[in-house]
Motif scaffolding. Structure first.
Motif, PDB file in Angstrom:
ATOM      1  N   ALA A  19       3.860  14.782 -52.583  1.00 39.11           N
ATOM      2  CA  ALA A  19       5.070  15.348 -53.178  1.00 39.11           C
ATOM      3  C   ALA A  19       4.930  16.854 -53.430  1.00 39.11           C
ATOM      4  O   ALA A  19       5.940  17.558 -53.514  1.00 39.11           O
ATOM      5  CB  ALA A  19       5.391  14.634 -54.480  1.00 39.11           C
ATOM      6  N   LEU A  20       3.727  17.354 -53.530  1.00 41.93           N
ATOM      7  CA  LEU A  20       3.528  18.776 -53.852  1.00 41.93           C
ATOM      8  C   LEU A  20       4.110  19.728 -52.793  1.00 41.93           C
ATOM      9  O   LEU A  20       4.783  20.688 -53.151  1.00 41.93           O
ATOM     10  CB  LEU A  20       2.053  19.061 -54.092  1.00 41.93           C
ATOM     11  CG  LEU A  20       1.466  18.393 -55.336  1.00 41.93           C
ATOM     12  CD1 LEU A  20      -0.014  18.692 -55.442  1.00 41.93           C
ATOM     13  CD2 LEU A  20       2.191  18.830 -56.582  1.00 41.93           C
ATOM     14  N   PRO A  21       3.868  19.488 -51.495  1.00 41.49           N
ATOM     15  CA  PRO A  21       4.508  20.384 -50.519  1.00 41.49           C
ATOM     16  C   PRO A  21       6.037  20.326 -50.604  1.00 41.49           C
ATOM     17  O   PRO A  21       6.709  21.338 -50.389  1.00 41.49           O
ATOM     18  CB  PRO A  21       4.022  19.872 -49.166  1.00 41.49           C
ATOM     19  CG  PRO A  21       2.814  19.072 -49.449  1.00 41.49           C
ATOM     20  CD  PRO A  21       2.962  18.549 -50.833  1.00 41.49           C
ATOM     21  N   GLY A  22       6.574  19.165 -50.924  1.00 43.30           N
ATOM     22  CA  GLY A  22       8.021  19.044 -51.083  1.00 43.30           C
ATOM     23  C   GLY A  22       8.537  19.858 -52.250  1.00 43.30           C
ATOM     24  O   GLY A  22       9.567  20.540 -52.146  1.00 43.30           O
ATOM     25  N   VAL A  23       7.828  19.824 -53.369  1.00 37.40           N
ATOM     26  CA  VAL A  23       8.229  20.602 -54.543  1.00 37.40           C
ATOM     27  C   VAL A  23       8.130  22.094 -54.243  1.00 37.40           C
ATOM     28  O   VAL A  23       9.012  22.880 -54.623  1.00 37.40           O
ATOM     29  CB  VAL A  23       7.367  20.209 -55.769  1.00 37.40           C
ATOM     30  CG1 VAL A  23       7.600  21.143 -56.926  1.00 37.40           C
ATOM     31  CG2 VAL A  23       7.663  18.775 -56.169  1.00 37.40           C
ATOM     32  N   MET A  24       7.076  22.500 -53.544  1.00 42.35           N
ATOM     33  CA  MET A  24       6.939  23.914 -53.194  1.00 42.35           C
ATOM     34  C   MET A  24       8.057  24.355 -52.241  1.00 42.35           C
ATOM     35  O   MET A  24       8.597  25.456 -52.376  1.00 42.35           O
ATOM     36  CB  MET A  24       5.564  24.169 -52.577  1.00 42.35           C
ATOM     37  CG  MET A  24       4.445  24.061 -53.589  1.00 42.35           C
ATOM     38  SD  MET A  24       2.825  24.532 -52.957  1.00 42.35           S
ATOM     39  CE  MET A  24       2.483  23.206 -51.833  1.00 42.35           C
ATOM     40  N   THR A  25       8.402  23.489 -51.298  1.00 46.58           N
ATOM     41  CA  THR A  25       9.497  23.802 -50.379  1.00 46.58           C
ATOM     42  C   THR A  25      10.800  23.938 -51.150  1.00 46.58           C
ATOM     43  O   THR A  25      11.598  24.848 -50.889  1.00 46.58           O
ATOM     44  CB  THR A  25       9.622  22.695 -49.311  1.00 46.58           C
ATOM     45  OG1 THR A  25       8.386  22.605 -48.610  1.00 46.58           O
ATOM     46  CG2 THR A  25      10.743  22.986 -48.344  1.00 46.58           C
ATOM     47  N   PHE A  26      11.027  23.063 -52.114  1.00 44.78           N
ATOM     48  CA  PHE A  26      12.222  23.135 -52.947  1.00 44.78           C
ATOM     49  C   PHE A  26      12.283  24.476 -53.678  1.00 44.78           C
ATOM     50  O   PHE A  26      13.328  25.133 -53.708  1.00 44.78           O
ATOM     51  CB  PHE A  26      12.229  21.979 -53.951  1.00 44.78           C
ATOM     52  CG  PHE A  26      13.373  22.016 -54.909  1.00 44.78           C
ATOM     53  CD1 PHE A  26      14.620  21.558 -54.534  1.00 44.78           C
ATOM     54  CD2 PHE A  26      13.217  22.527 -56.189  1.00 44.78           C
ATOM     55  CE1 PHE A  26      15.693  21.589 -55.411  1.00 44.78           C
ATOM     56  CE2 PHE A  26      14.268  22.571 -57.079  1.00 44.78           C
ATOM     57  CZ  PHE A  26      15.517  22.097 -56.689  1.00 44.78           C
ATOM     58  N   ALA A  27      11.152  24.880 -54.259  1.00 46.88           N
ATOM     59  CA  ALA A  27      11.127  26.137 -55.022  1.00 46.88           C
ATOM     60  C   ALA A  27      11.390  27.342 -54.123  1.00 46.88           C
ATOM     61  O   ALA A  27      12.089  28.282 -54.517  1.00 46.88           O
ATOM     62  CB  ALA A  27       9.783  26.283 -55.722  1.00 46.88           C
ATOM     63  N   VAL A  28      10.858  27.318 -52.918  1.00 48.70           N
ATOM     64  CA  VAL A  28      11.032  28.453 -52.009  1.00 48.70           C
ATOM     65  C   VAL A  28      12.466  28.522 -51.493  1.00 48.70           C
ATOM     66  O   VAL A  28      13.036  29.609 -51.344  1.00 48.70           O
ATOM     67  CB  VAL A  28      10.029  28.354 -50.831  1.00 48.70           C
ATOM     68  CG1 VAL A  28      10.367  29.323 -49.725  1.00 48.70           C
ATOM     69  CG2 VAL A  28       8.622  28.582 -51.339  1.00 48.70           C
TER      70      VAL A  28
END
Length: 147
Positions: A19-28
């Motif tokens: 889930a971490l890459p997904g959260v980072m993608t969301f933030a970017v």
């Protein structure tokens, strides 16, 4: 007929890491709009989860005549003595004692392993290292299948 089958799946807690890459993608991508950011987050999280599932999809199968470990396949007649490796021994055989010619089905999250010598003159590998959660069972099944 399958005598033994084991899938070396990743621990369930690893899927939280997906889930971490997904959260980072969301933030970017949040500046592009919430709909795009959520869509990208779901896509990236799904791809990371699929990658973890594929990585853990490798398995060990023993039939009456062959041992299949991931993409490797060996006739039981070409396998020599097998040795169970506890956590400490498995660590040593995958680090300091490892032979660069050895064939390994290595999963770092599986602490125990089985080391099987290869008696095939056509195979340059001296041994086969298999990460397994049940080394005693695999050793017994291999002994049974060879007898």
């Amino acid at each position: 007929m399958r005598l033994y089958e084991e899938r070396l799946g990743v621990p369930g807690t690893w899927f939280w890491v997906a889930a971490l890459p997904g959260v980072m993608t969301f933030a970017v991508l949040l500046f592009a709009g919430p709909a795009i950011a959520v869509g990208a987050m779901v896509t990236v999280t799904a791809l990371a989860g699929w990658g973890l599932h594929a990585y853990g999809g490798v398995g060990i199968v023993v039939t009456g005549s062959h041992l299949r470990a991931g993409a490797m396949r060996f006739p039981l007649a070409s396998l020599g003595a097998a040795e169970m490796l506890d956590e400490e021994e498995a660590f040593l055989w995958r680090t300091r004692r490892a032979d660069v010619r050895a064939l390994m089905l290595l999963r770092s999250y599986v602490p125990t392993a089985l080391r099987i010598e290869i008696d095939d003159p056509d195979c340059p590998a001296p041994y086969l290292y298999l990460s397994t959660r049940r080394p005693a069972t695999l050793l017994a099944v291999l002994a049974f299948a060879r007898a």
